[in-house]
Scaffold this motif. Structure first.
Motif, PDB file in Angstrom:
ATOM      1  N   ASP A 257       0.866  -1.185   0.000  1.00 21.74           N
ATOM      2  CA  ASP A 257       0.000   0.000   0.000  1.00 21.74           C
ATOM      3  C   ASP A 257       0.900   1.231   0.000  1.00 21.74           C
ATOM      4  OD1 ASP A 257      -2.300  -1.441  -0.005  1.00 21.74           O
ATOM      5  OD2 ASP A 257      -2.687  -1.252   2.134  1.00 21.74           O
ATOM      6  N   LEU A 258       0.724   2.101  -0.987  1.00 24.65           N
ATOM      7  CA  LEU A 258       1.584   3.265  -1.155  1.00 24.65           C
ATOM      8  C   LEU A 258       0.768   4.543  -1.041  1.00 24.65           C
ATOM      9  CD1 LEU A 258       4.270   4.625  -1.955  1.00 24.65           C
ATOM     10  CD2 LEU A 258       3.595   4.308  -4.349  1.00 24.65           C
ATOM     11  N   PHE A 259       1.121   5.384  -0.072  1.00 27.95           N
ATOM     12  CA  PHE A 259       0.446   6.676   0.085  1.00 27.95           C
ATOM     13  C   PHE A 259       1.477   7.784  -0.094  1.00 27.95           C
ATOM     14  CE2 PHE A 259      -2.050   3.681   2.705  1.00 27.95           C
ATOM     15  CZ  PHE A 259      -3.192   3.684   1.913  1.00 27.95           C
ATOM     16  N   ILE A 260       1.184   8.683  -1.007  1.00 25.37           N
ATOM     17  CA  ILE A 260       2.113   9.750  -1.348  1.00 25.37           C
ATOM     18  C   ILE A 260       1.555  11.080  -0.872  1.00 25.37           C
ATOM     19  CG2 ILE A 260       2.919  11.123  -3.325  1.00 25.37           C
ATOM     20  CD1 ILE A 260       3.653   8.556  -4.702  1.00 25.37           C
ATOM     21  N   VAL A 261       2.395  11.829  -0.159  1.00 26.75           N
ATOM     22  CA  VAL A 261       2.071  13.197   0.255  1.00 26.75           C
ATOM     23  C   VAL A 261       3.166  14.078  -0.344  1.00 26.75           C
ATOM     24  CG1 VAL A 261       1.668  14.779   2.163  1.00 26.75           C
ATOM     25  CG2 VAL A 261       1.088  12.353   2.421  1.00 26.75           C
ATOM     26  N   THR A 262       2.782  14.944  -1.271  1.00 31.93           N
ATOM     27  CA  THR A 262       3.817  15.724  -1.937  1.00 31.93           C
ATOM     28  C   THR A 262       3.407  17.162  -2.193  1.00 31.93           C
ATOM     29  OG1 THR A 262       5.293  15.820  -3.860  1.00 31.93           O
ATOM     30  CG2 THR A 262       3.054  15.025  -4.258  1.00 31.93           C
ATOM     31  N   ALA A 263       4.377  18.039  -2.051  1.00 29.41           N
ATOM     32  CA  ALA A 263       4.199  19.437  -2.433  1.00 29.41           C
ATOM     33  C   ALA A 263       4.577  19.581  -3.901  1.00 29.41           C
ATOM     34  CB  ALA A 263       5.080  20.334  -1.565  1.00 29.41           C
ATOM     35  N   THR A 264       4.298  20.747  -4.458  1.00 32.03           N
ATOM     36  CA  THR A 264       4.773  21.107  -5.791  1.00 32.03           C
ATOM     37  C   THR A 264       5.659  22.326  -5.640  1.00 32.03           C
ATOM     38  OG1 THR A 264       2.854  20.201  -6.958  1.00 32.03           O
ATOM     39  CG2 THR A 264       4.089  21.947  -8.065  1.00 32.03           C
ATOM     40  N   HIS A 265       6.805  22.301  -6.300  1.00 34.34           N
ATOM     41  CA  HIS A 265       7.795  23.354  -6.130  1.00 34.34           C
ATOM     42  C   HIS A 265       7.865  24.200  -7.389  1.00 34.34           C
ATOM     43  CE1 HIS A 265      11.273  25.373  -4.586  1.00 34.34           C
ATOM     44  NE2 HIS A 265      12.062  24.935  -5.545  1.00 34.34           N
ATOM     45  N   GLY A 266       7.944  25.517  -7.216  1.00 34.93           N
ATOM     46  CA  GLY A 266       8.119  26.403  -8.365  1.00 34.93           C
ATOM     47  C   GLY A 266       6.956  26.299  -9.333  1.00 34.93           C
ATOM     48  N   GLU A 267       7.271  26.217 -10.612  1.00 34.21           N
ATOM     49  CA  GLU A 267       6.247  26.157 -11.651  1.00 34.21           C
ATOM     50  C   GLU A 267       5.932  24.715 -12.026  1.00 34.21           C
ATOM     51  OE1 GLU A 267       4.488  28.654 -12.718  1.00 34.21           O
ATOM     52  OE2 GLU A 267       5.588  30.111 -11.532  1.00 34.21           O
ATOM     53  N   GLY A 268       5.358  23.990 -11.061  1.00 30.14           N
ATOM     54  CA  GLY A 268       4.928  22.623 -11.337  1.00 30.14           C
ATOM     55  C   GLY A 268       6.008  21.577 -11.179  1.00 30.14           C
ATOM     56  N   ASP A 269       7.153  21.923 -10.559  1.00 28.50           N
ATOM     57  CA  ASP A 269       8.268  20.983 -10.422  1.00 28.50           C
ATOM     58  C   ASP A 269       8.155  20.185  -9.129  1.00 28.50           C
ATOM     59  OD1 ASP A 269       9.439  21.996 -12.766  1.00 28.50           O
ATOM     60  OD2 ASP A 269      10.319  23.659 -11.639  1.00 28.50           O
ATOM     61  N   PRO A 270       8.743  18.973  -9.108  1.00 28.35           N
ATOM     62  CA  PRO A 270       8.782  18.190  -7.866  1.00 28.35           C
ATOM     63  C   PRO A 270       9.722  18.843  -6.865  1.00 28.35           C
ATOM     64  CG  PRO A 270       9.266  16.817  -9.795  1.00 28.35           C
ATOM     65  CD  PRO A 270       9.337  18.242 -10.235  1.00 28.35           C
ATOM     66  N   PRO A 271       9.489  18.665  -5.576  1.00 29.15           N
ATOM     67  CA  PRO A 271      10.474  19.101  -4.578  1.00 29.15           C
ATOM     68  C   PRO A 271      11.794  18.379  -4.818  1.00 29.15           C
ATOM     69  CG  PRO A 271       8.387  18.492  -3.536  1.00 29.15           C
ATOM     70  CD  PRO A 271       8.298  18.048  -4.951  1.00 29.15           C
ATOM     71  N   ASP A 272      12.867  18.931  -4.291  1.00 28.06           N
ATOM     72  CA  ASP A 272      14.197  18.357  -4.521  1.00 28.06           C
ATOM     73  C   ASP A 272      14.255  16.877  -4.165  1.00 28.06           C
ATOM     74  OD1 ASP A 272      15.218  20.696  -5.509  1.00 28.06           O
ATOM     75  OD2 ASP A 272      16.184  21.324  -3.641  1.00 28.06           O
ATOM     76  N   ASN A 273      13.650  16.505  -3.028  1.00 28.82           N
ATOM     77  CA  ASN A 273      13.780  15.109  -2.597  1.00 28.82           C
ATOM     78  C   ASN A 273      12.853  14.163  -3.358  1.00 28.82           C
ATOM     79  OD1 ASN A 273      11.304  15.777  -1.327  1.00 28.82           O
ATOM     80  ND2 ASN A 273      11.708  14.341   0.336  1.00 28.82           N
ATOM     81  N   ALA A 274      12.030  14.707  -4.272  1.00 22.99           N
ATOM     82  CA  ALA A 274      11.109  13.871  -5.057  1.00 22.99           C
ATOM     83  C   ALA A 274      11.552  13.730  -6.509  1.00 22.99           C
ATOM     84  CB  ALA A 274       9.696  14.461  -5.010  1.00 22.99           C
ATOM     85  N   ILE A 275      12.585  14.468  -6.912  1.00 22.63           N
ATOM     86  CA  ILE A 275      12.960  14.514  -8.333  1.00 22.63           C
ATOM     87  C   ILE A 275      13.338  13.136  -8.876  1.00 22.63           C
ATOM     88  CG2 ILE A 275      14.691  15.370  -9.954  1.00 22.63           C
ATOM     89  CD1 ILE A 275      14.759  17.973  -8.342  1.00 22.63           C
ATOM     90  N   GLU A 276      14.184  12.403  -8.147  1.00 20.23           N
ATOM     91  CA  GLU A 276      14.680  11.117  -8.654  1.00 20.23           C
ATOM     92  C   GLU A 276      13.549  10.113  -8.845  1.00 20.23           C
ATOM     93  OE1 GLU A 276      18.164   7.797  -7.679  1.00 20.23           O
ATOM     94  OE2 GLU A 276      17.808   9.466  -6.306  1.00 20.23           O
ATOM     95  N   LEU A 277      12.653   9.989  -7.864  1.00 18.04           N
ATOM     96  CA  LEU A 277      11.540   9.046  -7.987  1.00 18.04           C
ATOM     97  C   LEU A 277      10.584   9.492  -9.090  1.00 18.04           C
ATOM     98  CD1 LEU A 277      10.092   6.534  -6.931  1.00 18.04           C
ATOM     99  CD2 LEU A 277       8.903   7.993  -5.286  1.00 18.04           C
ATOM    100  N   HIS A 278      10.337  10.791  -9.183  1.00 14.91           N
ATOM    101  CA  HIS A 278       9.454  11.331 -10.213  1.00 14.91           C
ATOM    102  C   HIS A 278      10.005  10.993 -11.605  1.00 14.91           C
ATOM    103  CE1 HIS A 278       7.607  14.496 -12.769  1.00 14.91           C
ATOM    104  NE2 HIS A 278       6.604  14.443 -11.909  1.00 14.91           N
ATOM    105  N   GLU A 279      11.309  11.205 -11.807  1.00 17.83           N
ATOM    106  CA  GLU A 279      11.925  10.909 -13.103  1.00 17.83           C
ATOM    107  C   GLU A 279      11.904   9.413 -13.395  1.00 17.83           C
ATOM    108  OE1 GLU A 279      15.808  12.610 -12.807  1.00 17.83           O
ATOM    109  OE2 GLU A 279      15.132  14.647 -13.302  1.00 17.83           O
TER     110      GLU A 279
END
Length: 619
Positions: free
Chosen positions: A128-150
């Motif tokens: 079971d995966l629950f994701i809580v995430t902010a959005t940074h700048g103009e629609g970008d992932p936060p720094d700690n989410a970039i690698e998983l997002h890519e």
């Protein structure tokens, strides 16, 4: 119901003890205790010698934790739950950790971690995966989410059949790409075959209530799937009340007395920067350098008055302010509850429905027009430009969002002054569309708050902006203007702990004579050795404007030497220009001094971020 000798088989002494115990239990503890008694009865038989098959099984036994004596009682299947957060300033992390705490006691295996703490390829192993995430700048992932997002959006992303998920997205409706990172994860997980356990919820800047509802609904969905009888609403409600009693929050602010309110800028400066000291006596919470103080602001009373007069409404009329039909007077609601100084795209779209104005109804379908129109305008502009017909005071809560709290980096050390907290606030004043405008909270603090007044506040810890507490790690601090606040906090703490050397500050502002914030303190720390080096840039004192990024490049060789010694970099201040320019300057220094290609410095900085040695508090 209290137990006694007439409504139970207990003696008077046993009933008293049972009532005392039950009164102290939380809802989930009561469910567990009920199940435990039923299970032990079922296993061992009754004390009167009756056959065990005469005992009726209590549904609450399904809530027994794994490992309890209940081999003959049907149990819900425990789930392996992973909560991942993508967080830039700590908001998403705070919600994720709170969610993890709420899930405790439901019999599942819970793991809460940042997105950069999980190997992307292991995502397929999650149940079971629950994701809580902010959005940074103009629609970008936060720094700690970039690698998983890519990774998930790349060719190597695995199929995720068997994974169940839900997403909570934090954002700001004033941005075009509202909650974009949450939307990205939600769509991609579904595309990869994962099953959505509960629909995504998108939260605006005032996210608390929506986050609470999402948590409750997800717990309900989990209970329904596993056969648990735990009532999420009751559990969550009880936990919220407990949390409110433990610490201060938006719902339970601390009213701090103002001790000092000083203008740091000299006469003739184009800026006004306030140094504000607040009394925290009996606050009972500690803070660290890098944490924030959150202020609950009020709208300018003159602006509220003008708005009410424009609408020709009664300021003392009671109006509905939320879905629960709570009420305030119109005056209070526009002062303390609703945001009236900023337009957003959803607000304009709602107004087009409520205003019964044909011109607005035609224009609101044009996204480019909305984006251009809302820049620098407020609710009074909208009402004056598109006169509403039939708009009622009770319509406001369906159109306006709540007045968001304001966060300020703390500029003092708890270790040095535990009964105080200091903040550094730049007063915002400007003109747009023929009217003078001002920042909601900054001008309230600059013009309407005096020593002796009280301000509603609470702390927000920032786990993504934490300083080392030793003398060995070199620390590079980059903070122009009010961005210098957390570094004052850090230097105060180092002085208190007698940690000398290995600190380098880059500070910038307009003029040396009028805008050198906390000048005497930096000089004192330099003399005493707590601050090893300081480079300053005053952009209006030279023909060519000089900023902190120029000073970084001027000191390229030394800057790189500090990095080779294991220095940690901290950046605080403006996101739109300063943070990007500083980032590029650091990349140039690394490329130049190490004679490596342009791509390698970016990877080097990514690794620094993963190692928590490149941290930014930008806004």
């Amino acid at each position: 119901m209290n137990l006694n000798v007439t409504n139970s088989p207990l003696t008077e002494e046993q009933a008293a003890k049972a009532n005392e115990l039950l009164a102290s239990l939380t809802p989930e503890q009561k469910l567990w205790f009920s199940g435990y008694i039923t299970a032990t009865q079922h296993i061992g038989g009754s004390t009167t010698g009756e056959a065990s098959d005469s005992v009726t099984t209590n549904d609450s036994a399904a809530n027994l934790p794994s490992g309890s004596a209940q081999s003959n009682v049907a149990q819900p299947k425990a789930r392996d739950i992973t909560v991942l957060y993508g967080s830039e300033t700590g908001n998403a992390q705070g919600v994720a950790e709170m969610f993890g705490e709420r899930l405790q006691g439901l019999g599942h295996t819970i793991e809460v971690k940042g997105m950069d703490e999980i190997k992307p390829r292991n995502i397929k192993k999650v149940e079971d995966l629950f994701i809580v995430t902010a959005t940074h700048g103009e629609g970008d992932p936060p720094d700690n989410a970039i690698e998983l997002h890519e990774f998930l959006h790349g060719r190597k992303a695995p199929k995720l059949e068997g994974v169940r998920f839900s997403v909570l997205a934090l954002g700001d409706q004033s941005y075009d790409h509202f909650c974009q990172t949450g939307k990205d994860f939600d769509a991609k997980l579904e595309e990869l075959g994962a099953e959505r356990l509960y629909e995504r919820v998108d939260c605006d800047v005032d996210y608390d209530e929506d986050a609470e509802k999402w948590i409750a609904k997800v717990i309900d969905a989990l209970n329904e799937e596993t056969g648990s009888t735990a009532q999420a609403e009751e559990v969550v409600s009880e936990t919220i009340q407990s949390e409110k009693q433990q610490k201060h929050s938006k719902a339970n602010p601390f009213y701090a007395e103002v001790l000092e309110n000083i203008n740091l800028n000299g006469r003739g400066s184009a800026k006004e920067t306030r140094h504000i000291e607040l009394l925290l006596e009996d606050f009972n919470e500690e803070y660290e350098p890098g944490d924030c103080l959150v202020v609950l602001p009020e709208n300018d009373p003159e602006l509220v008055k003008q708005l009410i007069e424009t609408l020709d409404w009664d300021p003392e009329q009671d109006i509905v302010i939320n879905e629960d039909e709570d009420k305030m007077t119109l005056q209070d609601a526009l002062t303390r509850h609703f945001e009236i100084t900023r337009l957003t795209k959803p607000l304009v779209q709602k107004a087009a429905t409520l205003f019964n104005n044909d011109e607005l109804a035609k224009k609101e379908t044009d996204s480019d027009w909305i984006k251009s129109y809302i820049d620098g305008r407020d609710l009074i502009d909208l009402i004056q430009d598109f006169k509403p017909e039939g708009l009622k005071p009770d319509d406001l809560y369906g159109m306006l969002r709540k007045l968001p709290p304001r966060e300020y980096s703390i500029a003092s050390s708890y270790q040095a002054a535990p009964d105080e907290v200091h903040i550094t606030v730049g007063a915002v004043r400007y003109q747009a569309h023929g009217r003078d405008r001002s920042g909601v909270c900054s001008i309230q603090l600059a013009e309407r708050i005096e020593p002796g007044d009280t301000v509603p506040v609470y702390l927000k810890h920032n786990p993504n902006f934490k300083f080392p507490k030793d003398e060995e790690t070199p620390v590079i601090m980059i903070g122009p203007g009010t961005g210098v606040a957390p570094f004052r906090s850090y230097l105060q703490e180092r002085e208190e702990l007698e940690l000398e050397g290995n600190t380098w500050l880059f500070f910038g502002n307009q003029h040396f004579r009028t805008d050198f914030l906390y000048q005497t303190e930096w000089q004192s720390w330099l003399e005493d050795g707590y601050l090893e080096r300081m480079d300053v840039a005053f952009s209006r004192d030279t023909d060519d404007k000089v900023y902190v990024q120029h000073k970084i490049k001027e000191n390229a060789k030394l800057f790189n030497e500090w990095l080779e010694r294991g220095a940690a970099i901290y950046v605080c201040g403006d996101e739109k220009y300063m943070a990007k320019d500083v980032h590029e300057a650091i990349k140039q220094v690394i490329s130049q001094e190490r004679q490596i290609s342009e791509d390698d410095p970016e990877e080097f900085l990514k690794q620094l971020k993963r190692d928590k040695k490149y941290q930014r508090d930008i806004y």
